[in-house]
Design an enzyme around this catalytic site. Structure first.
Site, short mmCIF file in Angstrom:
data_model
loop_
_atom_site.label_atom_id
_atom_site.label_comp_id
_atom_site.label_asym_id
_atom_site.label_seq_id
_atom_site.Cartn_x
_atom_site.Cartn_y
_atom_site.Cartn_z
N GLU A 1 13.54 -2.84 -2.49
CA GLU A 1 13.96 -1.83 -3.46
C GLU A 1 14.37 -0.53 -2.76
O GLU A 1 13.61 -0.06 -1.92
CB GLU A 1 12.85 -1.54 -4.46
CG GLU A 1 13.36 -0.70 -5.63
CD GLU A 1 12.26 -0.31 -6.62
OE1 GLU A 1 11.07 -0.43 -6.26
OE2 GLU A 1 12.59 0.09 -7.72
N ALA B 1 2.69 0.31 -2.76
CA ALA B 1 2.84 -1.13 -3.00
C ALA B 1 4.16 -1.37 -3.72
O ALA B 1 4.80 -0.43 -4.18
CB ALA B 1 1.68 -1.65 -3.84
N MET B 2 4.55 -2.65 -3.82
CA MET B 2 5.83 -2.99 -4.45
C MET B 2 5.66 -4.22 -5.32
O MET B 2 5.05 -5.20 -4.91
CB MET B 2 6.88 -3.22 -3.34
CG MET B 2 8.21 -3.77 -3.82
SD MET B 2 9.07 -2.60 -4.91
CE MET B 2 10.12 -3.75 -5.81
N GLU B 3 6.28 -4.12 -6.51
CA GLU B 3 6.05 -5.12 -7.56
C GLU B 3 6.92 -6.35 -7.47
O GLU B 3 7.40 -6.84 -8.50
CB GLU B 3 6.25 -4.44 -8.92
CG GLU B 3 7.70 -4.02 -9.25
CD GLU B 3 8.09 -2.62 -8.83
OE1 GLU B 3 7.43 -2.08 -7.93
OE2 GLU B 3 9.05 -2.07 -9.38
N ASN B 4 7.16 -6.92 -6.28
CA ASN B 4 7.95 -8.15 -6.21
C ASN B 4 7.34 -9.14 -7.20
O ASN B 4 6.13 -9.32 -7.25
CB ASN B 4 7.87 -8.74 -4.81
CG ASN B 4 8.14 -7.70 -3.75
OD1 ASN B 4 9.21 -7.11 -3.72
ND2 ASN B 4 7.16 -7.42 -2.91
N GLU C 1 1.08 -2.23 -10.43
CA GLU C 1 2.03 -3.27 -9.99
C GLU C 1 2.00 -4.47 -10.94
O GLU C 1 3.05 -5.05 -11.22
CB GLU C 1 1.73 -3.73 -8.56
CG GLU C 1 1.72 -2.62 -7.50
CD GLU C 1 2.97 -1.75 -7.48
OE1 GLU C 1 4.03 -2.19 -7.93
OE2 GLU C 1 2.87 -0.59 -7.02
N HIS D 1 4.18 -3.94 -13.88
CA HIS D 1 5.60 -4.16 -13.58
C HIS D 1 6.02 -5.62 -13.74
O HIS D 1 7.22 -5.90 -13.87
CB HIS D 1 5.90 -3.76 -12.13
CG HIS D 1 6.22 -2.32 -11.91
ND1 HIS D 1 7.15 -1.64 -12.67
CD2 HIS D 1 5.76 -1.44 -10.98
CE1 HIS D 1 7.23 -0.38 -12.20
NE2 HIS D 1 6.40 -0.24 -11.20
ZN LIG Z 1 5.88 1.26 -9.70
#
Ligand SMILES: [Zn+2]
Length: 805
Positions: free
Chosen positions: A108, A242-245, A277, A280
């Site tokens: 992202e 963190a990232m919501e893959n 996360e 998301h």
């Molecule tokens: Zn977020």
């Protein structure tokens, strides 16, 4: 044009950190030529429906132009190579730990194109079929479960992943490395944490949080989680939280590797991040914004439900207190600057998203959504969100689509109220005055340089002598009847994004009722007073009077709010007598009351209050620091909430003699949160030379890129090292920028450090940022300079306030 699917075949040479890839894009209605996003890839060949075709790689614009693609359904196959760089923390990169690394992705907003040619826009959702071939003995994880593992040519292993649902390119994820897993179930869904080897035992806390909240989200959204499993992957070097893959959340280790021996604040932060996360997975992943313009909504919504759901599954964290402390209060200060921007801004190029999506967009956006929820009613809001998710599943939507559903569910003009708050900059201040038996409320726009005309539709909750009264102000002013001399709290419960300015008798009455107010209202009043003082609209004496009053009542929200304010004021004007005297009136009585050691019957959040109070008091009172420093010998057995304070006190009192023992200790820690506390100590020396030595570890690479925030942010707040920090920052600016890849994270750090460390170097910083740097850092640096100016003026006033005493 419609992309149906990507068939992605990646041969990952792990030791050489290189990839040979083939992507097959099934496409309908292609324009001619087809223009794909493609960066840092070497293209070997392109075929359309099996036949080689002409293509042009336009490197400066990161485009791959493919000719001879028919209008109908076609298969575009691209064969390419990629070398994984050692430098970045985006796209596909090496996340290093010790001598080893894992290869992992973070896409992202626009990094998918650095791993495979694609139409890299959220609107172009497609199905992904991923296959990864790599050396034997390694594991691979992606969004969906592994359908099968095969033996491939040369004794390699091939992981074939199940097909994904339709989703945006920026949500694709994979990692390859030596991994270890911990599993549990949430209904029919498998929840898994993946860590580097030897670490999974510390991921149990987060595993349980994710499993619990997943079940609760399914109820809240009235919509089942659409994938068969959910991974949380702890990545050793990660540039954001963190990232919501979809189906495979990636996170920095400090938000996953947490155990019973971790400080309360670290557990709260990890739990909150995970709940965010997981939110998301629906809002963002199942339904995605059409374009980056609505990224603010994606993030603001996930932030709102983060606190809402955390409050349900782990009430001990007092999530709504955290919401005010972390979201509303920080946003209100920045939004009071004239260089602020509306939450909703037009984004022409995806690259611009990084510059605008900041505390204003995320935190203020979340605060406005909370206000809209209070306005629409909790159940109508939930219903509207649930309908929105069902209507746009596996597809894209905009903010307007959400307002429409919220309006239908609540039968209120939600869209109108939402637009009024989101499309203009700043926020209102309500002036409260009493005229006879009437309370008059008058609104205008609050800015640091004065009040300006401005009208907002404001839902107001107030307490009159303890009784709740709600009203809706849409004009300039409104009146409410009340007995003469009534005790008032306007914006009671602090769900409104506005500040409240009482008249002089009003503040007098407030001071009398202050100790009896709720914790939320006390914190709200203190935040307003601090803001008015910053803006030069309130005598510092009044603010400090309330700080002393708060010193009599230990309560986590108001106490921690003030600790943060005093810590900032210390950076600006440590030597001001008015501030020195506040330390004694605020820290000393509170610490005397709650002590250094936890009591069995105290609420859990007293731990984080103790951590905040003791760490800051150790920096301003040498006798207290000596007392704490004597406990350093027993460091690893200390209450985790006391560790930072003891480490800081040890550095503060021993100086150079503490350096080697601290550096030795930090190397023994496997966990990021443990290292963070030692780095805080290594940045708290009163000798600026020692602080610079610590900072140099950041740019030399000795401190990992994930850990670098701890020394950087702590050193910038150390008033003894203010000048040295500035000099170092001027010297190492380009190096740091490169380390962070000119990312949002870099500007976020600069936005936090610069307005404080440069408080005696304003002209110099202005010169330093002018030209190219100003252009690159645009909105952030405009705000930095305005906040710096505000801090410079506040410094003068604080120093003068001391002299009058
Ligand atoms: Zn977020």
């Amino acid at each position: 044009m419609k992309i149906e699917s990507y068939d992605l075949d990646l041969d990952v040479d792990f030791p050489k950190a290189s990839v040979v890839g083939t992507v097959g894009i099934t496409i309908r209605g292609s324009p001619s030529p087809l223009s794909l996003d493609c960066a840092t890839l070497n293209i070997r060949s392109v075929r359309v429906n099996g036949k080689p075709v002409r293509f042009i790689l336009d490197k400066p614009h990161s485009k791959l132009k493919v000719y001879s693609v028919p209008k109908g359904r076609s298969l575009v196959q691209i064969h390419y190579e990629k070398q994984i760089s050692d430098e970045t923390m985006f796209g596909l990169y090496k996340a290093k730990y010790g001598q080893e690394y894992m290869l992992t992705t973070d896409f992202e907003p626009i990094e998918a194109r650095t791993v495979f040619p694609c139409v890299d826009e959220p609107l172009y959702k497609a199905v992904f079929r991923l296959r990864i071939t790599t050396q034997k003995g390694l594991s691979a994880i992606s969004n969906t479960p592994t359908a099968r593992v095969e033996l491939a040519e040369g004794g390699k292993t091939r992981f074939v992943f199940e097909e994904t649902p339709r989703m945006s390119t920026y949500l694709l994820f994979f990692t390859v490395g030596k991994l270890e897993e911990l599993r549990t179930n949430s209904g029919h869904i498998e929840v898994i944490t993946a860590t580097r080897q030897g670490q999974s035992k510390d991921s149990r806390f987060v595993l349980d949080v994710v499993a619990d909240v997943l079940a609760d989200y399914e109820k809240y959204f009235a919509d089942p989680y659409p994938l068969p499993k959910l991974h949380v992957v702890a990545v050793p070097e990660y540039h954001t939280g963190a990232m919501e893959n979809w189906g495979a959340i990636a996170s920095r280790e400090s938000r996953v590797l947490i155990n019973e021996d971790s400080a309360f604040s670290d557990r709260a932060l990890a739990a909150g991040t995970m709940v965010h996360e997981v939110g998301h997975m629906w809002f963002g992943d199942l339904v995605t914004m059409k374009w980056w313009d609505d990224l603010w909504l994606n993030e603001s919504f996930a932030t709102l439900v983060e606190y809402k759901m955390l409050d349900r599954i782990r009430p001990e964290f007092k999530a709504w207190d955290m919401f005010l402390r972390n979201e509303t209060f920080p946003a209100i200060t920045l939004d009071a600057l004239s260089t602020t921007h509306p939450v909703q801004v037009r984004i022409k190029k995806a690259e611009e998203a990084n510059q605008f999506f900041d505390i204003i967009s995320y935190n203020k956006g979340a605060a406005i959504l909370r206000m809209l929820e209070a306005y629409a009613g909790e159940e109508a809001f939930r219903k509207g969100v649930s309908n929105y998710l069902k209507k746009y599943s596996y597809s894209n939507a905009t903010g307007e689509d959400l307002w429409k559903e919220l309006g239908a569910a609540s039968k209120l003009p939600v869209a109108k109220v939402a637009r009024a708050w989101l499309t203009k900059p700043g926020f209102p201040v309500l002036k409260v005055s009493t005229v006879g038996d009437q309370i008059k409320l008058t609104q205008s726009r609050f800015t640091m340089s004065g009040h300006l005309p401005g009208l907002w539709p404001i839902p107001v909750d107030m307490l009159i002598d303890g009784r709740k009264k709600s009203l809706f102000i849409s004009g300039r002013s409104a009146s409410v009847p009340a007995k003469v001399g009534s005790e008032l709290v306007v914006n009671a419960g602090r769900t409104g994004f506005y500040s409240v300015l009482y008249d002089e008798p009003g503040w007098e009455r407030m001071a009398r009722s202050f100790p009896g107010l709720s914790s939320t209202d006390r914190a709200g009043v203190i935040t307003d007073l601090h803001l008015f003082m910053q803006a030069g609209q309130l005598d510092p004496e009044i603010y400090f009077r309330f700080v002393s009053l708060a010193g009599q009542v230990p309560d986590s929200l108001a106490t921690e709010t003030i600790v943060r304010q005093l810590s900032n004021l210390r950076t600006i004007a440590d030597e001001a007598p008015v501030l020195r005297s506040a330390y004694g009136k605020f820290y000393a009585p509170l610490i005397a009351r709650i002590g250094e050691d936890a009591r069995p019957d105290e609420p859990g959040d007293m731990g984080s209050t103790r951590e905040a109070l003791t760490s800051e008091y150790a920096k301003v009172d040498l006798d207290y620091a000596r007392k704490l420093a004597s406990r350093f010998e027993d460091y690893s057995h200390l209450d985790p909430n006391l560790r930072e304070a003891v480490a800081v006190a040890y550095a503060e009192t021993r100086g150079e003699a503490a350096k080697e023992p601290l550096l030795k200790l930090v190397k023994t820690y496997e966990s990021e949160v443990d290292r963070g506390k030692i780095y805080a100590a290594l940045s708290s020396f009163s000798d600026p030379r020692l602080v610079v030595d610590t900072l140099e570890l950041v740019t030399s690479g000795e401190v990992s890129r994930s850990d670098s925030a701890y020394p950087l942010l702590n050193a910038s707040k150390n008033p003894h090292a203010r000048d040295a920090f500035c000099d170092w920052l001027f010297r190492r600016y380009e190096k740091l920028r490169e380390m962070y890849g000119n990312s949002q994270q870099f500007y976020l750090f600069m936005g936090i450090c610069m307005p404080y460390c440069a408080v005696t170097r304003e002209a110099e910083l202005r010169r330093f940022l002018s030209g190219r740097r100003m252009k690159e850092g645009g909105p952030t640096y405009a705000r930095v300079l305005e906040l710096l100016g505000t801090n410079v003026r506040l410094r003068k006033r604080l120093l003068a306030a001391g002299k009058q005493n």
